[in-house]
Design a protein around this motif. Structure first.
Motif, PDB file in Angstrom:
ATOM      1  N   ALA B  25       3.376  27.538  -1.644  1.00  5.98           N
ATOM      2  CA  ALA B  25       4.045  27.001  -2.818  1.00  5.98           C
ATOM      3  C   ALA B  25       5.341  26.301  -2.433  1.00  5.98           C
ATOM      4  CB  ALA B  25       4.346  28.134  -3.793  1.00  5.98           C
ATOM      5  N   SER B  26       5.666  25.224  -3.100  1.00  2.00           N
ATOM      6  CA  SER B  26       6.925  24.518  -2.908  1.00  2.00           C
ATOM      7  C   SER B  26       7.523  24.227  -4.263  1.00  2.00           C
ATOM      8  CB  SER B  26       6.698  23.207  -2.150  1.00  2.00           C
ATOM      9  OG  SER B  26       6.309  23.468  -0.830  1.00  2.00           O
ATOM     10  N   ALA B  27       8.798  23.853  -4.247  1.00  2.00           N
ATOM     11  CA  ALA B  27       9.440  23.481  -5.505  1.00  2.00           C
ATOM     12  C   ALA B  27       8.738  22.269  -6.089  1.00  2.00           C
ATOM     13  CB  ALA B  27      10.909  23.171  -5.255  1.00  2.00           C
ATOM     14  N   ALA B  30       8.411  18.632  -4.485  1.00  3.22           N
ATOM     15  CA  ALA B  30       8.626  18.598  -3.042  1.00  3.22           C
ATOM     16  C   ALA B  30       7.288  18.729  -2.326  1.00  3.22           C
ATOM     17  CB  ALA B  30       9.555  19.735  -2.635  1.00  3.22           C
ATOM     18  N   PRO B  31       7.166  18.123  -1.166  1.00  2.72           N
ATOM     19  CA  PRO B  31       5.892  18.215  -0.463  1.00  2.72           C
ATOM     20  C   PRO B  31       5.658  19.621   0.072  1.00  2.72           C
ATOM     21  CG  PRO B  31       7.539  17.160   0.907  1.00  2.72           C
ATOM     22  CD  PRO B  31       8.175  17.345  -0.431  1.00  2.72           C
ATOM     23  N   THR B  32       4.409  20.042   0.095  1.00  4.55           N
ATOM     24  CA  THR B  32       4.096  21.332   0.700  1.00  4.55           C
ATOM     25  C   THR B  32       4.122  21.179   2.209  1.00  4.55           C
ATOM     26  OG1 THR B  32       1.731  20.927   0.868  1.00  4.55           O
ATOM     27  CG2 THR B  32       2.558  21.827  -1.225  1.00  4.55           C
ATOM     28  N   PRO B  33       4.282  22.287   2.916  1.00  7.55           N
ATOM     29  CA  PRO B  33       4.244  22.201   4.374  1.00  7.55           C
ATOM     30  C   PRO B  33       2.970  21.555   4.893  1.00  7.55           C
ATOM     31  CG  PRO B  33       5.132  24.315   3.697  1.00  7.55           C
ATOM     32  CD  PRO B  33       4.658  23.627   2.442  1.00  7.55           C
TER      33      PRO B  33
END
Lengths: 529, 109
Positions: B25-27, B30-33
């Protein structure tokens, strides 16, 4: 005592045992050491007065003929105390490798060793007003300021202690000592206009001195010391060409050659830091203690310089709020205001690092939360390097003359691929070490294959190597005692005698060498020690 | 230190997740890893910095990560096995993971 030479009578002859030309840190130190515990009559001749005056400072005017360099009349100060009137005060010691011949560079190697200079460094400490109790034990002082040193791989880096002088303005701090010394006379506003020699230019017979719009007179001494800066001392010797047409003491054609300075890229890299505990503390700022400022420096190890062709270097770790790549940073800020990211992969790269390398949550939050990864403290190390000996980098005389009819000095300064290599290799090694230790991740352009030394680099304004010390007169200007190989009674006290320039600022070593020279002259003249 | 410290099994699992269009999960926005790995992997492949040879890269990665991924990163960086991505100094094993992520996702070019 201190005398304004304007008060002297025209045509007078002054006599002394030792006459020193130049009242900067070298000249003042040598004069005080000579006057101390001896009956030698010492004369210190200084071109300027207690402050800057334009006609005197203008004597330093000269063109830059090579690489971009500060105007020569701004890089130096022609007044009592010399350039210590505007120095930063950093005091570090040359390391053993500085004195050694490096197999990969035929023009390295000094005729003296680190051990030869060590006792004079001890005596130099009070002159620059820094800690005198074992100041160069970097670990001891790191603990003193509540930090810990980083365990660099010793084949690449050493932890080195730098001490910051107040900075001592030699003309101000030692004015009273100069005034009180009974066997020492300081002449202000006294400009050396000619060195007189015998018919073979093997001995100095006198000096002609002139005051601007004032008297002209002569000085006669048993020994003479040129304690000018590294540009001016070369100019003086090259201009002394009535008998030796190529300049005094210049049979080797090395006077003025090998000009070197310390150059720096600030910063060389940006570190996304993750230093544990107290590891960063000794490095990230100067720590001001009772006796000067201590700063831990990550410097090239002697083992590295002995084993591979790279110049010396040092990193000052400085925090910054600005992230890497100023242009990219500005673009990012502009885009952030519009709530969008520019076409730039940093966000993704840092996301990869965050994910795979496990950076702290707080950092990750800055990345994935606000979206602006640059809005945090970075470490942006300044990288200062040693320039390798280059005979084509030189001080020359130009056609234009000063008010006394002496040709002005021109500076034809050059760098080579060696300096670009040192910048790149140093940065690569720092990147590797920080990564190995897990102390931070790096952004830099210095390790690119197409990296070249930028047109603009920071300069130390340290004029070094223009009258190099050498074993014989074939390869340099002065011998191990700083006496000209070709002139029996003429010595030089200046960073101009350093055959190589290290990464270390020169003033502290200049003072140490001046004390050493004073001891030598005392022996030569049958005085103590 | 916190965060994800993947072993080879984790990497392979992550690549599988990436192929399925999932990821940590990301904000919001924002791109995920995993998305970032793919972007960086494509950047590397486009410039020929790493060979487009997933089997060989996977074997190379396998040899590195026996002691865990962070240790592999440390070892690569310390030994100078470094890949520069627009100035960022990545370890070889990080770069490999990025390229493999492209393959797992099917977005090689």
């Amino acid at each position: 005592m201190i005398v304004d030479a304007v008060e002297l009578s025209d045509g007078v002859l002054l006599e002394a045992d030792v006459c020193i030309v130049g009242g900067g840190p070298a000249g003042i130190t040598a004069a005080l050491e000579l006057a101390k515990a001896s009956r030698l009559k010492v004369l210190l001749v200084e071109s300027g007065g207690f402050g800057i005056d334009n006609p005197t400072q203008d004597l330093y005017i000269g063109p830059n003929l090579g690489r971009n360099y500060p105007p020569l009349d701004e890089a130096r100060l022609r007044m009592l105390g010399g350039s210590t009137n505007h120095w930063s005060g950093y005091c570090m010691k040359l390391t053993p490798a500085d004195f050694e011949k490096r197999n990969w560079s035929p023009e390295t190697g000094w005729p003296v060793s680190h051990e030869d200079l060590a006792p004079y460094y001890e005596r130099a400490l009070p002159y620059v007003e820094v800690e005198t109790d074992d100041p160069y034990d970097a670990d001891r002082w790191a603990r003193q300021v509540g930090g810990e040193l980083i365990e660099w791989s010793p084949e690449y880096f050493d932890n080195v202690a730098s001490w910051t002088s107040p900075p001592t303005g030699f003309g101000i701090v030692y004015e009273d000592d100069l005034e009180r010394a009974g066997n020492l006379t300081v002449l202000l506003h006294a400009n050396l206009t000619e060195i007189e020699t015998n018919e073979t230019a093997s001995e100095v017979t006198g000096l002609k001195i002139s005051v601007i719009d004032g008297p002209e007179f002569r000085v006669r001494a048993k020994s003479y010391v040129l304690a000018q800066g590294g540009i001016e001392v070369a100019r003086t010797l090259l201009a002394t060409n009535k008998v030796a047409s190529d300049g005094l003491g210049n049979g080797s054609d090395t006077v003025g050659r090998y000009f070197a300075d310390h150059i720096a890229i600030r910063p060389a890299l940006w570190v996304w830091p993750d230093f544990p505990g107290r590891k960063l503390l000794p490095y990230r700022k100067e720590h001001f203690l009772d006796n000067g400022g201590y700063w831990a420096i990550a410097a090239s190890s002697d083992a590295l310089r002995r084993s591979e062709p790279v110049g010396g270097f040092m990193f000052h770790f400085l925090p910054t709020g600005a992230g890497p790549g100023q242009n990219s940073f500005r673009a990012l800020v502009g885009s952030a205001a519009k709530a969008e990211f520019p076409e730039y992969t940093s966000t993704h790269v840092m996301n990869v690092i965050r994910d795979l390398d496990g950076v702290p949550d707080a950092v990750a939050a800055a990345l994935t939360g606000s979206g602006n990864v640059f809005d945090r403290e970075w470490i942006a190390p300044w990288l200062t390097i040693e320039c390798m000996p280059n005979p084509d980098s030189r001080v020359v005389l130009v056609d234009e003359k000063d008010r006394f009819g002496i040709p002005r000095a021109g500076l034809d300064w050059h760098l080579t691929e060696a300096e670009a290599h040192t910048f790149a290799r140093a940065t690569e090694l720092m990147t590797r070490e920080l990564g190995r230790l897990g102390y931070g991740r790096v952004w830099t352009t210095l390790t690119r294959d197409d990296f070249r030394t930028p047109d603009y680099v920071h300069k130390g304004k340290h004029a070094i190597s223009t009258t190099r010390m050498s074993e014989t007169g074939r390869t340099g200007v002065v011998d191990r005692n700083c006496r000209l190989h070709e002139v029996n009674n003429l010595y030089i006290a200046s960073s101009s005698v350093f055959p190589t320039n290290s990464y270390v600022q020169p003033t502290f070593s200049i003072v140490a060498f001046a004390i050493r020279l004073a001891d030598h002259l005392k022996k030569q003249h049958g005085a103590q020690p | 230190m916190t965060g994800i410290h993947p072993t080879r099994r984790d990497v392979l699992a992550a690549l599988t997740i990436a192929a399925a269009g999932l990821g940590p999960a990301s904000a919001a926005g924002a791109p995920t890893p995993v998305e970032s790995r793919i972007v960086v992997g494509r950047w590397l492949l486009a410039r020929g910095i790493l060979a487009d040879a997933p089997d060989a890269l996977l074997r190379r990665l396998d040899a590195k990560v026996a002691a865990g991924f962070p240790a592999a990163v440390r070892a690569d960086l310390g030994a100078g096995r470094i890949v520069s991505v627009e100035g960022w100094q990545l370890s070889d094993c990080e770069a490999i993971v990025c390229v493999l992520a492209c393959h797992a996702d099917g977005r090689v070019s």
